[in-house]
Write a protein that holds these residues in place. Structure first.
Motif, PDB file in Angstrom:
ATOM      1  N   SER A  92       0.849  -1.201   0.000  1.00 57.93           N
ATOM      2  CA  SER A  92       0.000   0.000   0.000  1.00 57.93           C
ATOM      3  C   SER A  92       0.877   1.241   0.000  1.00 57.93           C
ATOM      4  O   SER A  92       2.034   1.200   0.458  1.00 57.93           O
ATOM      5  CB  SER A  92      -0.927   0.022   1.220  1.00 57.93           C
ATOM      6  N   ALA A 100       0.477   3.580   1.897  1.00 54.39           N
ATOM      7  CA  ALA A 100       0.620   3.989   3.298  1.00 54.39           C
ATOM      8  C   ALA A 100       2.041   3.747   3.806  1.00 54.39           C
ATOM      9  O   ALA A 100       2.488   4.400   4.759  1.00 54.39           O
ATOM     10  CB  ALA A 100      -0.383   3.232   4.177  1.00 54.39           C
ATOM     11  N   GLY A 138      -3.687  -1.976  12.984  1.00 52.04           N
ATOM     12  CA  GLY A 138      -4.214  -1.503  11.697  1.00 52.04           C
ATOM     13  C   GLY A 138      -3.236  -1.826  10.588  1.00 52.04           C
ATOM     14  O   GLY A 138      -2.911  -0.988   9.752  1.00 52.04           O
ATOM     15  N   SER A 139      -2.774  -3.067  10.562  1.00 54.16           N
ATOM     16  CA  SER A 139      -1.656  -3.435   9.675  1.00 54.16           C
ATOM     17  C   SER A 139      -2.061  -3.782   8.255  1.00 54.16           C
ATOM     18  O   SER A 139      -1.255  -3.665   7.325  1.00 54.16           O
ATOM     19  CB  SER A 139      -0.919  -4.635  10.263  1.00 54.16           C
ATOM     20  N   SER A 140      -3.291  -4.235   8.077  1.00 55.59           N
ATOM     21  CA  SER A 140      -3.699  -4.778   6.775  1.00 55.59           C
ATOM     22  C   SER A 140      -3.897  -3.669   5.732  1.00 55.59           C
ATOM     23  O   SER A 140      -4.461  -2.627   6.074  1.00 55.59           O
ATOM     24  CB  SER A 140      -5.016  -5.539   6.969  1.00 55.59           C
ATOM     25  N   PRO A 141      -3.440  -3.771   4.493  1.00 55.15           N
ATOM     26  CA  PRO A 141      -2.895  -4.972   3.844  1.00 55.15           C
ATOM     27  C   PRO A 141      -1.408  -5.232   4.096  1.00 55.15           C
ATOM     28  O   PRO A 141      -0.921  -6.271   3.703  1.00 55.15           O
ATOM     29  CB  PRO A 141      -3.147  -4.695   2.362  1.00 55.15           C
ATOM     30  N   GLY A 142      -0.664  -4.299   4.737  1.00 49.35           N
ATOM     31  CA  GLY A 142       0.705  -4.677   5.102  1.00 49.35           C
ATOM     32  C   GLY A 142       1.816  -3.728   4.671  1.00 49.35           C
ATOM     33  O   GLY A 142       2.992  -4.064   4.834  1.00 49.35           O
ATOM     34  N   GLY A 143       1.462  -2.572   4.155  1.00 44.35           N
ATOM     35  CA  GLY A 143       2.508  -1.622   3.721  1.00 44.35           C
ATOM     36  C   GLY A 143       3.413  -1.194   4.873  1.00 44.35           C
ATOM     37  O   GLY A 143       4.643  -1.209   4.746  1.00 44.35           O
ATOM     38  N   TRP A 144       2.811  -0.819   6.010  1.00 44.65           N
ATOM     39  CA  TRP A 144       3.616  -0.422   7.178  1.00 44.65           C
ATOM     40  C   TRP A 144       4.443  -1.605   7.671  1.00 44.65           C
ATOM     41  O   TRP A 144       5.576  -1.450   8.089  1.00 44.65           O
ATOM     42  CB  TRP A 144       2.720   0.063   8.324  1.00 44.65           C
ATOM     43  N   ASP A 176      -4.822  -6.610  13.062  1.00 43.13           N
ATOM     44  CA  ASP A 176      -5.884  -5.915  12.326  1.00 43.13           C
ATOM     45  C   ASP A 176      -7.168  -6.734  12.495  1.00 43.13           C
ATOM     46  O   ASP A 176      -7.109  -7.945  12.698  1.00 43.13           O
ATOM     47  CB  ASP A 176      -5.537  -5.793  10.838  1.00 43.13           C
ATOM     48  N   ARG A 177      -8.292  -6.056  12.359  1.00 45.05           N
ATOM     49  CA  ARG A 177      -9.539  -6.825  12.476  1.00 45.05           C
ATOM     50  C   ARG A 177      -9.918  -7.487  11.167  1.00 45.05           C
ATOM     51  O   ARG A 177     -10.834  -8.307  11.140  1.00 45.05           O
ATOM     52  CB  ARG A 177     -10.666  -5.955  13.020  1.00 45.05           C
ATOM     53  N   ASP A 212      -9.787  -7.279  17.033  1.00 51.01           N
ATOM     54  CA  ASP A 212     -10.243  -5.899  17.126  1.00 51.01           C
ATOM     55  C   ASP A 212      -9.548  -5.259  18.324  1.00 51.01           C
ATOM     56  O   ASP A 212      -9.691  -5.737  19.453  1.00 51.01           O
ATOM     57  CB  ASP A 212     -11.769  -5.897  17.322  1.00 51.01           C
ATOM     58  N   LEU A 213      -8.822  -4.187  18.077  1.00 52.22           N
ATOM     59  CA  LEU A 213      -8.044  -3.588  19.161  1.00 52.22           C
ATOM     60  C   LEU A 213      -8.935  -2.991  20.248  1.00 52.22           C
ATOM     61  O   LEU A 213      -8.490  -2.773  21.378  1.00 52.22           O
ATOM     62  CB  LEU A 213      -7.060  -2.547  18.607  1.00 52.22           C
ATOM     63  N   ASP A 225      -1.746   2.621  12.466  1.00 55.76           N
ATOM     64  CA  ASP A 225      -2.350   3.263  11.293  1.00 55.76           C
ATOM     65  C   ASP A 225      -3.824   2.858  11.247  1.00 55.76           C
ATOM     66  O   ASP A 225      -4.479   2.990  10.222  1.00 55.76           O
ATOM     67  CB  ASP A 225      -1.600   2.768  10.041  1.00 55.76           C
ATOM     68  N   ALA A 226      -4.319   2.353  12.378  1.00 56.05           N
ATOM     69  CA  ALA A 226      -5.698   1.840  12.428  1.00 56.05           C
ATOM     70  C   ALA A 226      -6.697   2.971  12.245  1.00 56.05           C
ATOM     71  O   ALA A 226      -6.559   4.039  12.841  1.00 56.05           O
ATOM     72  CB  ALA A 226      -5.944   1.142  13.768  1.00 56.05           C
ATOM     73  N   MET A 227      -7.697   2.728  11.432  1.00 55.93           N
ATOM     74  CA  MET A 227      -8.723   3.731  11.178  1.00 55.93           C
ATOM     75  C   MET A 227      -9.945   3.061  10.572  1.00 55.93           C
ATOM     76  O   MET A 227      -9.806   2.143   9.768  1.00 55.93           O
ATOM     77  CB  MET A 227      -8.181   4.774  10.190  1.00 55.93           C
TER      78      MET A 227
HETATM   79  C1  LIG Z   1      -5.533   2.742   6.538  1.00 58.78           C
HETATM   80  S1  LIG Z   1      -5.742   1.034   6.801  1.00 58.78           S
HETATM   81  C2  LIG Z   1      -4.120   0.539   7.267  1.00 58.78           C
HETATM   82  C3  LIG Z   1      -3.120   0.449   6.154  1.00 58.78           C
HETATM   83  C4  LIG Z   1      -1.883  -0.313   6.566  1.00 58.78           C
HETATM   84  N1  LIG Z   1      -1.238   0.301   7.721  1.00 58.78           N
HETATM   85  C5  LIG Z   1      -0.880  -0.439   5.455  1.00 58.78           C
HETATM   86  O1  LIG Z   1       0.194   0.170   5.560  1.00 58.78           O
HETATM   87  O2  LIG Z   1      -1.118  -1.154   4.496  1.00 58.78           O
HETATM   88  C6  LIG Z   1      -6.565   1.013   8.342  1.00 58.78           C
HETATM   89  C7  LIG Z   1      -6.712  -0.353   8.965  1.00 58.78           C
HETATM   90  O3  LIG Z   1      -7.199  -0.214  10.289  1.00 58.78           O
HETATM   91  C8  LIG Z   1      -7.950  -1.374  10.581  1.00 58.78           C
HETATM   92  N2  LIG Z   1      -8.791  -1.154  11.763  1.00 58.78           N
HETATM   93  C9  LIG Z   1      -9.777  -0.239  11.916  1.00 58.78           C
HETATM   94  N3  LIG Z   1     -10.350  -0.366  13.118  1.00 58.78           N
HETATM   95  C10 LIG Z   1      -9.723  -1.391  13.753  1.00 58.78           C
HETATM   96  C11 LIG Z   1      -9.885  -2.021  15.021  1.00 58.78           C
HETATM   97  N4  LIG Z   1     -10.817  -1.609  15.876  1.00 58.78           N
HETATM   98  N5  LIG Z   1      -9.066  -3.036  15.340  1.00 58.78           N
HETATM   99  C12 LIG Z   1      -8.129  -3.474  14.471  1.00 58.78           C
HETATM  100  N6  LIG Z   1      -7.928  -2.931  13.246  1.00 58.78           N
HETATM  101  C13 LIG Z   1      -8.710  -1.901  12.887  1.00 58.78           C
HETATM  102  C14 LIG Z   1      -8.753  -1.583   9.303  1.00 58.78           C
HETATM  103  O4  LIG Z   1      -9.237  -2.925   9.237  1.00 58.78           O
HETATM  104  C15 LIG Z   1      -7.723  -1.246   8.225  1.00 58.78           C
HETATM  105  O5  LIG Z   1      -7.087  -2.407   7.743  1.00 58.78           O
END
Ligand SMILES: C[S@@+](CC[C@H](N)C(=O)[O-])C[C@H]1O[C@@H](n2cnc3c(N)ncnc32)[C@H](O)[C@@H]1O
Length: 201
Positions: free
Chosen positions: A21, A23, A46-52, A68-69, A84-85, A112-114
């Motif tokens: 990503s 990101a 908030g790791s998914s898809p994994g760029g960070w 990540d959730r 879920d955090l 980076d969770a959002m």
């Molecule tokens: C902007 S994306 C992250 C991009 C990621 N850091 C990357 O570099 O590819 C935000 C992520 O936050 C995760 N997220 C949002 N709320 C969350 C929660 N309550 N617990 C865990 N993950 C959460 C979403 O599922 C999403 O994958």
């Protein structure tokens, strides 16, 4: 905005460097400016898809626990936990991982969770506040002395109070934005460094 319009220079750079990503460039900038990743274990939210995650791997020699959730394709040498955090059970899962790896804590917490934005700024801000506050609480539980946090939120009325609340636990604090954030977004990062080690005030 159309998908084509969202394919900016960061998107193409991410593709060419095989980051999952765009990101990833946000973390690379935070690392360059603040050194948010040290040599120790990293806890990432908030790791998914994994760029960070990919970017973090190039800086730390410590293990990484990414949460990540939603699911994430495996990244070599990284433990992924689907959770879920905001759920209280995440604390037990993190503790279990630390003890299984004979570790006392993390030297960096990255978030980076959002949630997906709704377009309603006030609602997006308060949801981001809830996530960021939880990340900061988890940081106080799991950081080792001297550790560092970088956590995303959308700027708004509650930012200053949140920033003040956690500032006393760290020697260095900063609210910052990064250049890979899309134009018009109120996304910011709260950066705290040199954790005092005191978990309550
Ligand atoms: C902007 S994306 C992250 C991009 C990621 N850091 C990357 O570099 O590819 C935000 C992520 O936050 C995760 N997220 C949002 N709320 C969350 C929660 N309550 N617990 C865990 N993950 C959460 C979403 O599922 C999403 O994958």
């Amino acid at each position: 905005m159309s998908t084509a319009g969202r394919k900016d220079s960061f998107y193409f750079r991410a593709k060419s460097l095989e980051y999952r990503s765009r990101a990833a460039f946000k973390l690379l900038e935070l690392q360059e400016r603040f050194g948010v990743i040290g040599n120790g274990p990293v806890l990432e939210f908030g790791s998914s898809p994994g760029g960070w995650t990919q970017a973090a791997l190039s800086f730390t020699v410590g293990p990484i626990l990414s949460i990540d959730r939603v699911s994430m394709e495996p990244v070599e040498n990284v433990t992924f936990l689907k959770a879920d955090l905001l759920d209280p059970s995440v604390e037990v899962k993190i503790r279990d991982w630390l003890s299984a790896n004979n570790l006392g804590g993390f030297s960096s917490v990255l978030s980076d969770a959002m949630v997906k934005t709704s377009g309603n700024h006030s609602l997006d801000h308060s949801r981001s506040y809830e996530i960021c506050r939880r990340v900061l609480d988890l940081s106080l539980m799991f950081l080792t002395e001297g550790g560092c946090v970088a956590a995303k939120m959308f700027q708004g009325d509650l930012t200053a109070e949140l920033f003040r609340k956690y500032s006393g636990f760290f020697d260095f604090r900063k609210i910052t934005s990064v250049s890979a954030t899309r134009e018009g977004s109120s996304e910011i990062y709260l950066v705290f460094k040199r954790f005092s080690g005191k978990r309550v005030r």
